[in-house]
Scaffold this motif. Structure first.
Motif, PDB file in Angstrom:
ATOM      1  N   PRO A   1       0.586  -1.545  -0.442  1.00 63.72           N
ATOM      2  CA  PRO A   1       0.064   0.175   0.010  1.00 63.72           C
ATOM      3  C   PRO A   1       0.657   1.304   0.177  1.00 63.72           C
ATOM      4  CG  PRO A   1      -0.460  -1.658   1.778  1.00 63.72           C
ATOM      5  CD  PRO A   1       0.071  -1.901   1.059  1.00 63.72           C
ATOM      6  N   LEU A   2       2.058   1.213   0.878  1.00 64.02           N
ATOM      7  CA  LEU A   2       2.791   2.751   1.276  1.00 64.02           C
ATOM      8  C   LEU A   2       3.590   2.776  -0.659  1.00 64.02           C
ATOM      9  CD1 LEU A   2       4.535   2.023   4.007  1.00 64.02           C
ATOM     10  CD2 LEU A   2       1.985   3.721   3.400  1.00 64.02           C
TER      11      LEU A   2
ATOM     12  N   LEU B   1      -5.590   7.991  -4.455  1.00 59.66           N
ATOM     13  CA  LEU B   1      -6.192   7.180  -4.299  1.00 59.66           C
ATOM     14  C   LEU B   1      -6.485   5.922  -2.911  1.00 59.66           C
ATOM     15  CD1 LEU B   1      -7.293   5.614  -7.517  1.00 59.66           C
ATOM     16  CD2 LEU B   1      -9.056   6.602  -6.353  1.00 59.66           C
ATOM     17  N   CYS B   2      -6.577   5.788  -2.146  1.00 58.68           N
ATOM     18  CA  CYS B   2      -6.438   4.918  -0.592  1.00 58.68           C
ATOM     19  C   CYS B   2      -6.599   3.820  -1.039  1.00 58.68           C
ATOM     20  CB  CYS B   2      -8.010   5.272   0.503  1.00 58.68           C
ATOM     21  SG  CYS B   2      -7.147   4.540   1.538  1.00 58.68           S
TER      22      CYS B   2
ATOM     23  N   ALA C   1      -3.239   8.834   3.580  1.00 58.47           N
ATOM     24  CA  ALA C   1      -3.324   9.477   2.550  1.00 58.47           C
ATOM     25  C   ALA C   1      -4.307  10.380   2.104  1.00 58.47           C
ATOM     26  CB  ALA C   1      -4.253   7.800   1.507  1.00 58.47           C
ATOM     27  N   GLN C   2      -5.352   9.937   2.836  1.00 54.96           N
ATOM     28  CA  GLN C   2      -6.241  11.281   3.199  1.00 54.96           C
ATOM     29  C   GLN C   2      -5.825  12.876   3.907  1.00 54.96           C
ATOM     30  OE1 GLN C   2      -9.328  10.646   6.577  1.00 54.96           O
ATOM     31  NE2 GLN C   2     -10.411   8.557   5.497  1.00 54.96           N
ATOM     32  N   THR C   3      -4.363  11.832   4.994  1.00 50.52           N
ATOM     33  CA  THR C   3      -3.331  13.539   4.928  1.00 50.52           C
ATOM     34  C   THR C   3      -2.979  14.569   3.945  1.00 50.52           C
ATOM     35  OG1 THR C   3      -3.343  13.236   6.681  1.00 50.52           O
ATOM     36  CG2 THR C   3      -2.229  14.595   6.317  1.00 50.52           C
ATOM     37  N   ILE C   4      -2.283  13.235   2.891  1.00 55.83           N
ATOM     38  CA  ILE C   4      -1.552  13.457   2.253  1.00 55.83           C
ATOM     39  C   ILE C   4      -3.140  14.952   0.869  1.00 55.83           C
ATOM     40  CG2 ILE C   4      -0.560  12.584  -0.235  1.00 55.83           C
ATOM     41  CD1 ILE C   4       0.380  11.228   1.419  1.00 55.83           C
TER      42      ILE C   4
END
Length: 600
Positions: free
Chosen positions: A14-15, A34-35, A48-51
């Protein structure tokens, strides 16, 4: 291995996906990361949300900065347009200014040419006017010296006075033209200011009305000599004094001179008609007087005060006045004339002087100012008061009738100061002897001499016994170089009456020929002549070398400043302006022929 597989699936993959999306992300696009599937609620989802939040904020900031840059670009464009517009306006203004400067320079050149043409015209017209005036006034003066009936003498005197007024008017017009053309030049020489003011006052005293007392009051501490232009200072004083006398029919005209705060202060005060408040604004304008009625009643052109003000301004001085209609006027001139020689005290006198005169008289002011300064005791007594019990060595009065009957009760001398026409007759003078009579206005030297003589009991010699210090020897020879027959007659008549022998040459060539054969003590040289003019004649005389000390006096009707310099450059010693006055001619001859020795 199981743990590695789990870590790779749960964290690493994922990373790496997020990192891959970030590496391919375009800042200009609004697309979000996209998460990874299954990680919406864990730490990777939060990352992902923070980015995505950071990307949104960064995009907003980029949009704002782009918008600001766009606005700045617009502002720069507007500024460039404004600068271009202002530059165009400045270029147009510079072009107009350049054109204006060209126009001004053209106008200045034209004005200078016109001023030079006007000066040349005035010089020529002055010469043409002064030449016949010289003949007119000269012949009138010579006629007045001959035997005439009273009616003829009066008529010729009026004509002579009218001619002198015309000469003064011509001089004033020429002086004003010099100011306007910038040709007025001032001398800086030492001169006796007090004596100059006294001479001007005495010369104009004959214009005083019978009921007017003219007094000249000079500060005893006034410097003996100051530095300046004596001719122009005399012109200022004469204009102010003659103006005061013209408009004063009764009362007093006082001419007061004193040194104050580094300046010489001349005040002329009268008790005449005064100047209305409405007229005070225009009295310094050329050819203007207070009212038309004044012009009709008193005459004049209105040039005197205008010229006086310009002369004061040229000397860095100041002319002021105060006046009230019906109560008289006071004109005050302050001139920065540096002191050259300090005041010289006179020899102290001893004695007691009593003045029999009103306290409001100019004589009282004069005596109170001068007598104590000379070491004399002074006391004033009103007319009508008795003199019993008063001890004195001299009585001074301006009331001749008050002396009748005082002899022999009073033994000390009398000094009477009054107008020329009010002198006591000979019989009464003998009855009141010892007595002296002096005409006002009194100068300091005349008063000092009269008081000294009275205190020393020196009798005044009869007029016939008074030696004439300026009598010229009859053997002195004057060569008159003049082409105009009338001027020849006038100058010769004056010279003969002054006691000189006269030879005449009509032009310079004959003057040079005469010098070869006859003795000459002085040459009166006309400047404008046919065959050879006065300038060339003078240059040849100086270049010859045989007559280096022979005085040559220029005679010309051109009175502009450059004429004097032109005469000096040609070798002439001095300058006489036409029309000739016998007094000026006598003074000039006395200056250059004091010894009576001839130069051959």
């Amino acid at each position: 291995m199981v743990l590695l597989v789990v870590f790779n699936r749960m964290l690493t993959r994922p990373l790496v996906g997020i990192i891959h999306q970030l590496s391919e992300h375009n800042p200009n696009e609004s697309r979000q990361l996209l998460c990874p599937t299954g990680h919406e609620n864990d730490e990777i989802g939060i990352l992902a949300q923070t980015i995505n939040q950071l990307l949104r904020k960064t995009g907003q900031e980029i949009d704002q900065r782009r918008e600001a840059e766009n606005r700045l670009t617009e502002y720069l464009g507007e500024l460039e347009n404004m600068v271009s517009s202002r530059t165009a306006e400045l270029e147009a203004a510079n072009a107009r200014l350049t054109q204006s400067n060209r126009d001004l320079e053209t106008a200045r050149s034209m004005a200078l040419e016109m001023a030079q043409a006007r000066s040349a015209f005035l010089a020529n017209m002055s010469h043409e006017i002064r030449t016949p005036l010289n003949g007119l006034l000269g012949m009138l003066s010579l006629s007045l010296d001959g035997p005439l009936s009273s009616e003829q003498r009066q008529q010729l005197s009026v004509a002579h006075a009218s001619g002198k007024v015309l000469v003064r008017l011509l001089n004033d017009v020429l002086d004003l033209s010099k100011f306007e053309s910038g040709q007025m030049e001032l001398e800086q020489i030492p001169f006796d200011l007090g004596a100059l003011i006294e001479d001007a006052t005495a010369l104009l005293s004959q214009s005083a009305a019978p009921g007017v007392e003219l007094t000249c009051l000079i500060d005893p501490e006034l410097p003996a000599q100051v530095i300046g232009d004596p001719t122009r200072v005399r012109q200022i004083a004469s204009n102010l004094i003659s103006n005061a006398l013209k408009f004063t029919r009764f009362g007093r005209v006082d001419v007061r001179l004193q040194a104050r705060d580094g300046c010489m202060r001349l005040a002329v005060r009268d008790t005449g008609i005064g100047i209305s408040r409405e007229a005070q604004a225009r009295i310094f304008q050329p050819f203007a007087q207070a009212t038309a009625d004044i012009t009709r009643q008193y005459g004049g052109t209105g040039l005197g005060l205008a010229l006086t003000r310009k002369l004061c301004e040229a000397m860095q001085g100041r002319l002021a006045f105060s006046s009230k209609e019906g109560l008289g006027s006071t004109f005050t001139v302050e001139l920065p004339l540096p002191s050259h020689t300090p005041a010289t005290p006179r020899t102290a006198l001893q004695g007691r002087v009593v003045a029999l005169t009103p306290g409001s008289s100019g004589l009282a002011d004069l005596l109170e100012m001068q007598l104590p300064h000379w070491g004399l005791g002074y006391r004033r007594v009103d007319i009508g008061c008795g003199l019993a019990g008063i001890e004195a060595d001299l009585l001074i009065t301006d009331c001749p009738q008050c002396l009748l009957g005082l002899r022999p009760a009073i033994g000390f001398p009398f000094l009477v100061v009054t107008a020329y026409g009010s002198f006591l007759p000979r019989e009464e003078t003998l009855a009141l002897a010892p007595l002296q009579q002096l005409a006002r206005p009194l100068s300091r030297s005349a008063l000092y001499l009269a008081v000294t003589r009275a205190l020393q009991a020196v009798e005044e010699p009869p007029p016939s016994e008074v030696p004439d210090s300026r009598a010229a020897p009859r053997q002195q020879q004057v060569l008159l170089v003049e082409d105009n027959p009338v001027n020849q007659m006038v100058a010769k008549g004056m010279l003969v009456k002054l006691g000189y022998e006269v030879a005449i040459a009509p032009h310079g060539a004959e003057a040079l020929s005469y010098l070869e054969h006859g003795p000459v003590d002085l040459i009166l040289m006309d400047c404008n002549m046919p065959v050879m003019d006065g300038y060339e004649t003078s240059r040849r005389i100086r270049q010859d070398g045989r007559w280096p000390e022979l005085p040559i006096i220029a005679l010309t009707a051109n009175v502009l400043p450059e004429e004097r310099e032109r005469c000096r450059s040609a070798g002439m010693n001095d300058y006489l302006a036409k029309p000739l006055r016998r007094e000026d001619l006598a003074n000039m001859l006395h200056t250059w022929l004091p010894s009576g020795t001839s130069a051959t």
